[in-house]
Scaffold this motif. Structure first.
Motif, PDB file in Angstrom:
ATOM      1  N   ARG A 134      55.194  85.514 -60.022  1.00 39.08           N
ATOM      2  CA  ARG A 134      55.483  85.023 -61.448  1.00 39.08           C
ATOM      3  C   ARG A 134      55.289  85.517 -62.312  1.00 39.08           C
ATOM      4  O   ARG A 134      55.684  85.928 -63.646  1.00 39.08           O
ATOM      5  CB  ARG A 134      55.836  83.336 -61.615  1.00 39.08           C
ATOM      6  N   TRP A 135      53.627  86.129 -62.265  1.00 35.67           N
ATOM      7  CA  TRP A 135      53.297  87.309 -63.650  1.00 35.67           C
ATOM      8  C   TRP A 135      52.257  86.964 -62.616  1.00 35.67           C
ATOM      9  O   TRP A 135      51.056  86.666 -61.893  1.00 35.67           O
ATOM     10  CB  TRP A 135      52.829  86.537 -64.324  1.00 35.67           C
ATOM     11  N   LEU A 136      51.830  88.840 -62.741  1.00 33.78           N
ATOM     12  CA  LEU A 136      50.718  89.478 -62.573  1.00 33.78           C
ATOM     13  C   LEU A 136      49.846  90.031 -63.596  1.00 33.78           C
ATOM     14  O   LEU A 136      50.477  90.139 -64.712  1.00 33.78           O
ATOM     15  CB  LEU A 136      50.957  90.729 -62.138  1.00 33.78           C
ATOM     16  N   ARG A 137      48.551  89.685 -63.546  1.00 29.80           N
ATOM     17  CA  ARG A 137      47.567  90.636 -64.691  1.00 29.80           C
ATOM     18  C   ARG A 137      46.059  91.290 -63.848  1.00 29.80           C
ATOM     19  O   ARG A 137      45.606  90.824 -62.583  1.00 29.80           O
ATOM     20  CB  ARG A 137      47.201  89.500 -65.826  1.00 29.80           C
ATOM     21  N   ILE A 138      45.675  92.546 -64.789  1.00 30.42           N
ATOM     22  CA  ILE A 138      44.254  93.274 -64.400  1.00 30.42           C
ATOM     23  C   ILE A 138      43.833  93.207 -65.731  1.00 30.42           C
ATOM     24  O   ILE A 138      44.708  94.007 -66.516  1.00 30.42           O
ATOM     25  CB  ILE A 138      44.949  94.338 -63.695  1.00 30.42           C
ATOM     26  N   GLU A 139      42.880  93.120 -65.400  1.00 28.06           N
ATOM     27  CA  GLU A 139      41.281  93.252 -67.163  1.00 28.06           C
ATOM     28  C   GLU A 139      40.323  93.887 -66.566  1.00 28.06           C
ATOM     29  O   GLU A 139      39.864  93.556 -65.450  1.00 28.06           O
ATOM     30  CB  GLU A 139      41.237  92.029 -67.364  1.00 28.06           C
ATOM     31  N   ALA A 140      39.916  95.051 -67.035  1.00 26.50           N
ATOM     32  CA  ALA A 140      38.475  95.431 -67.143  1.00 26.50           C
ATOM     33  C   ALA A 140      37.082  94.538 -67.959  1.00 26.50           C
ATOM     34  O   ALA A 140      37.664  93.670 -68.729  1.00 26.50           O
ATOM     35  CB  ALA A 140      38.558  96.288 -67.465  1.00 26.50           C
ATOM     36  N   LEU A 188      46.790  96.213 -67.280  1.00 28.58           N
ATOM     37  CA  LEU A 188      48.284  96.254 -66.697  1.00 28.58           C
ATOM     38  C   LEU A 188      48.813  94.200 -67.200  1.00 28.58           C
ATOM     39  O   LEU A 188      47.619  93.746 -66.713  1.00 28.58           O
ATOM     40  CB  LEU A 188      48.141  96.149 -65.192  1.00 28.58           C
ATOM     41  N   ASP A 189      49.835  93.959 -67.956  1.00 33.28           N
ATOM     42  CA  ASP A 189      50.163  92.787 -68.586  1.00 33.28           C
ATOM     43  C   ASP A 189      51.180  92.876 -67.719  1.00 33.28           C
ATOM     44  O   ASP A 189      52.537  93.236 -68.480  1.00 33.28           O
ATOM     45  CB  ASP A 189      49.706  92.156 -69.197  1.00 33.28           C
ATOM     46  N   ILE A 190      51.650  91.686 -66.985  1.00 30.28           N
ATOM     47  CA  ILE A 190      53.569  91.709 -66.280  1.00 30.28           C
ATOM     48  C   ILE A 190      53.889  90.097 -66.496  1.00 30.28           C
ATOM     49  O   ILE A 190      53.529  89.675 -65.732  1.00 30.28           O
ATOM     50  CB  ILE A 190      53.922  91.456 -64.894  1.00 30.28           C
ATOM     51  N   PRO A 191      53.638  89.276 -67.920  1.00 33.39           N
ATOM     52  CA  PRO A 191      54.421  87.852 -68.645  1.00 33.39           C
ATOM     53  C   PRO A 191      55.252  88.037 -67.353  1.00 33.39           C
ATOM     54  O   PRO A 191      55.090  86.280 -67.177  1.00 33.39           O
ATOM     55  CB  PRO A 191      54.198  88.213 -69.384  1.00 33.39           C
TER      56      PRO A 191
END
Length: 303
Positions: A214-220, A231-234
């Motif tokens: 449904r959604w994917l996010r990558i954070e530092a 990266l933010d794929i809402p």
């Protein structure tokens, strides 16, 4: 290597294509696998099916990849991936047969291919790009009304993945918990945080899930004053998995990178690929009806 153009021959059944850089002893192992198979190439799941290939997720051997929505990838001017003399390239093609019945499968054909852009290293001032992989375990439970199903427990689902893909690939669902320091717990939102062993500058990012994503996010440095979005794929779209260039992001040795994914069982009620299939507890697996949570980064290392 400064670019890849991967062309799936039959997009109806090609789930993804990955190009791997193979050098040294592993080139011999790849040739041996090829020789053992009567057909061109050999069957593999996960990666190339070679021992030791996943020993370094922080500097993976990926050269390029295609997934639905992908196209030709040309690296930023001034950057490239090193290919030493004698390097072999292995192309792995993963097929999805969810929409095909047994009668149709015998007639399926595919001739996927790839082109690469390259230039000599001698005299080159290119900065070397590396691939960093950020996988997270998946533990998506059955909905309450389906909880009595035969594959609605973690152990039953892992056993099913092993039966379909072999003991090695089937172990990934549990091994990812060791990598990420997480526990087996049923949840629709999963994450993995890793501490980076070296300083780097991230130049591009992509995510990979399957049909229940449904959604994917990558954070530092998530949860700290230095938190920044990679990266933010809402709204996940399985048919749009192309890598995305980002504003260069500096990550120091000791900083953390976190990938988080959200999956929903209700999507199986809406997608033709799941028609006639029984709901199951979903773990990391190679099948399109299984799931993944994967962040993919292009980065330049300081060292």
């Amino acid at each position: 290597l400064t670019g890849t153009d991967i062309a799936p021959g039959n997009p109806e059944i090609v789930h993804h294509v990955i190009l791997f850089r193979v050098d040294g002893a592993m080139a011999g192992a790849a040739a041996a696998e090829d020789a053992r198979s009567a057909d061109p190439g050999w069957t593999c799941f996960g990666g190339m099916g070679l021992e030791g290939e996943f020993g370094n997720l922080d500097d993976a051997s990926w050269l390029g990849a295609w997934a639905p929505g992908g196209g030709e990838t040309v690296l930023r001017k001034g950057y490239g991936v090193a290919l030493e003399r004698g390097t072999r390239i292995v192309m792995q093609v993963h097929y999805s047969l969810l929409l095909q019945d047994e009668a149709d499968r015998a007639g399926l054909e595919d001739l996927s291919a790839t082109k690469i852009r390259w230039r000599p290293q001698a005299g080159s001032d290119l900065q070397e790009l590396h691939t960093v992989l950020l996988p997270a375990p998946v533990e998506l439970p059955c909905r309450p009304e389906h909880a009595g199903g035969p594959l609605c427990t973690h152990d039953a689902s892992v056993a099913d993945v092993k039966a379909r893909f072999g003991e090695g690939p089937g172990q990934t669902a549990n091994l990812l918990h060791l990598l990420c320091g997480t526990e087996v717990r049923a949840t629709d939102t999963v994450s993995c945080t890793r501490t980076m062993p070296r300083a780097m500058t991230i130049l591009g990012a992509a995510g990979h899930m399957h049909l229940l994503g449904r959604w994917l996010r990558i954070e530092a440095n998530a949860g700290t004053p230095r938190e920044s979005e990679v990266l933010d794929i809402p709204l996940w779209n399985f048919d749009d998995q192309a890598a995305r260039p980002i504003e260069p992001l500096r990550v120091e040795a000791g900083d953390t990178l976190t990938v988080t994914c959200h999956h929903e069982q209700r999507l199986r009620d809406l997608l033709p690929a799941f028609e006639g299939t029984e709901e199951k507890y979903v773990v990391w697996g190679e099948g399109s009806a299984d799931e993944m949570c994967l962040g993919i980064l292009q980065a330049v290392f300081d060292d």
